[in-house]
Design a protein around this motif. Structure first.
Motif, PDB file in Angstrom:
ATOM      1  N   LEU A  52       0.698  -1.233   0.032  1.00  0.00           N
ATOM      2  CA  LEU A  52       0.206   0.070  -0.118  1.00  0.00           C
ATOM      3  C   LEU A  52       0.863   1.271  -0.106  1.00  0.00           C
ATOM      4  N   THR A  53       0.363   2.297  -0.662  1.00  0.00           N
ATOM      5  CA  THR A  53       0.943   3.490  -0.437  1.00  0.00           C
ATOM      6  C   THR A  53       0.458   4.146   1.042  1.00  0.00           C
ATOM      7  N   PRO A  54       1.400   5.136   1.336  1.00  0.00           N
ATOM      8  CA  PRO A  54       1.165   5.837   2.509  1.00  0.00           C
ATOM      9  C   PRO A  54      -0.315   6.193   2.792  1.00  0.00           C
ATOM     10  N   LEU A  55      -0.894   6.691   1.690  1.00  0.00           N
ATOM     11  CA  LEU A  55      -2.525   7.007   1.765  1.00  0.00           C
ATOM     12  C   LEU A  55      -3.256   5.792   1.750  1.00  0.00           C
ATOM     13  N   GLY A  56      -2.918   4.794   0.950  1.00  0.00           N
ATOM     14  CA  GLY A  56      -3.516   3.482   1.163  1.00  0.00           C
ATOM     15  C   GLY A  56      -3.686   2.993   2.442  1.00  0.00           C
ATOM     16  N   GLU A  57      -2.590   3.120   3.396  1.00  0.00           N
ATOM     17  CA  GLU A  57      -2.446   2.745   4.739  1.00  0.00           C
ATOM     18  C   GLU A  57      -3.349   3.416   5.499  1.00  0.00           C
ATOM     19  N   LEU A  58      -3.604   4.465   5.385  1.00  0.00           N
ATOM     20  CA  LEU A  58      -4.625   5.266   6.164  1.00  0.00           C
ATOM     21  C   LEU A  58      -6.102   4.874   5.678  1.00  0.00           C
ATOM     22  N   ILE A  59      -6.268   4.790   4.385  1.00  0.00           N
ATOM     23  CA  ILE A  59      -7.633   4.549   3.752  1.00  0.00           C
ATOM     24  C   ILE A  59      -7.947   3.060   4.329  1.00  0.00           C
ATOM     25  N   LEU A  60      -7.102   2.285   4.487  1.00  0.00           N
ATOM     26  CA  LEU A  60      -7.337   0.887   4.847  1.00  0.00           C
ATOM     27  C   LEU A  60      -8.149   0.851   6.452  1.00  0.00           C
ATOM     28  N   THR A  61      -7.290   1.729   7.226  1.00  0.00           N
ATOM     29  CA  THR A  61      -7.540   1.849   8.523  1.00  0.00           C
ATOM     30  C   THR A  61      -9.251   2.440   8.644  1.00  0.00           C
ATOM     31  N   GLU A  62      -9.316   3.380   7.889  1.00  0.00           N
ATOM     32  CA  GLU A  62     -10.858   3.967   7.893  1.00  0.00           C
ATOM     33  C   GLU A  62     -11.474   2.733   7.135  1.00  0.00           C
TER      34      GLU A  62
END
Length: 287
Positions: A52-62
């Motif tokens: 995942l990209t850093p944004l992808g990591e954040l979106i996965l949490t949400e």
């Protein structure tokens, strides 16, 4: 889209995610691309989808938070529809609460562990008011026809005079009639209205005390204030200091009805409890 994104992130490939989701790899790829277009940025660092990209990591949490909330909501809705969750409000008379409901509620609560029960015991007139005011889903009391409500006869029991065990009336009751109650201090209550015998009218007319609450009535009888008239199930077997004297010159019996709004207006949990009440083996008297 959220489920698709999570599956790809969890499994690291389109093929494995597609197998879990029961979709084709191309369908998963298209949905993931639509999701990234909606977000406006790539969520994976390469086409292999293994990182995942850093944004992808954040979106996965949400995504995980939102899907967990959604799954809990769906489970709650399904639980309500299957009578596995919810709240049922009961308004019943004291004798029903003490004698009839314990075994019914024991079985019901075992079968429906997620359902809460709110039961209040009160006189029949108050049960009717609770139903009319929509503060009760199920009422069990001696009530007449109520427009807009369904009514089922649950049981009947005989009326009798209740007095202390050492009261003179208890000594030779089998040969006594209404006239033998004349001159005896009598505690009236709402159920007395169901006795229409002419011989009972003078006793009611002479009564100076009217009490609605059954527990209070029995306390007054114990205290020697007077005798009263109650249905048989109101006098529990453990009340060894009180005597129930069946009336010998009347055929009047108390009728206890279950009253509810129309079945389709009840929650599944309330519908299940009405079925449990109707199917119960309720202890009635046959004297």
């Amino acid at each position: 889209m959220l489920r698709c994104f999570r599956a790809v992130a969890d499994h690291g490939s389109l093929a494995d995610a597609a197998e879990v989701l029961g979709r084709t790899s191309s369908a998963v790829s298209m949905m993931l691309r639509q999701f990234e277009d909606h977000v406006g940025a790539p969520l994976f660092e390469s086409t292999r989808k293994s990182r995942l990209t850093p944004l992808g990591e954040l979106i996965l949490t949400e995504t995980n938070r939102e899907l967990s909330h959604f799954e809990r909501t769906v489970a709650a809705i399904e639980g309500l529809s299957r009578a596995e969750m919810g709240q049922v409000r009961l308004a019943v008379t004291p004798s029903v609460a003490q004698v009839v409901m314990p075994p019914i509620l024991q079985g019901y609560m075992q079968a429906h562990p997620g359902v809460g029960i709110d039961m209040r015991d009160t006189d029949s007139a108050s049960v009717q008011r609770e139903l009319t005011a929509e503060r009760a889903d199920i009422g069990m009391a001696s009530v007449g026809h109520m427009p807009g409500f369904e009514r089922h006869l649950i049981f009947t029991d005989r009326f009798g005079v209740v007095c202390p065990v050492d009261h003179p009336l208890a000594q030779n009751w089998a040969q006594l009639t209404w006239k033998d109650l004349e001159g005896v201090d009598f505690i009236a209550n709402g159920l007395c209205d169901f006795i229409t015998d002419e011989g009972f009218a003078p006793i009611m007319a002479a009564s100076r005390l009217n009490v609605l609450n059954t527990a209070s009535i029995l306390s007054l009888v114990r205290g020697g204030v007077g005798v009263t008239l109650l249905p048989e199930l109101a006098v529990l077997p453990e009340f060894l200091d009180l005597k129930f004297l069946p009336l010998v010159d009347t055929s009047a019996r108390r009728e206890v009805w279950m009253v509810t709004p129309p079945s389709h207006m009840l929650t599944p949990a309330a519908q299940a409890l009405t079925r449990a009440i109707l199917n119960a083996n309720i202890p009635v008297t046959h004297g």
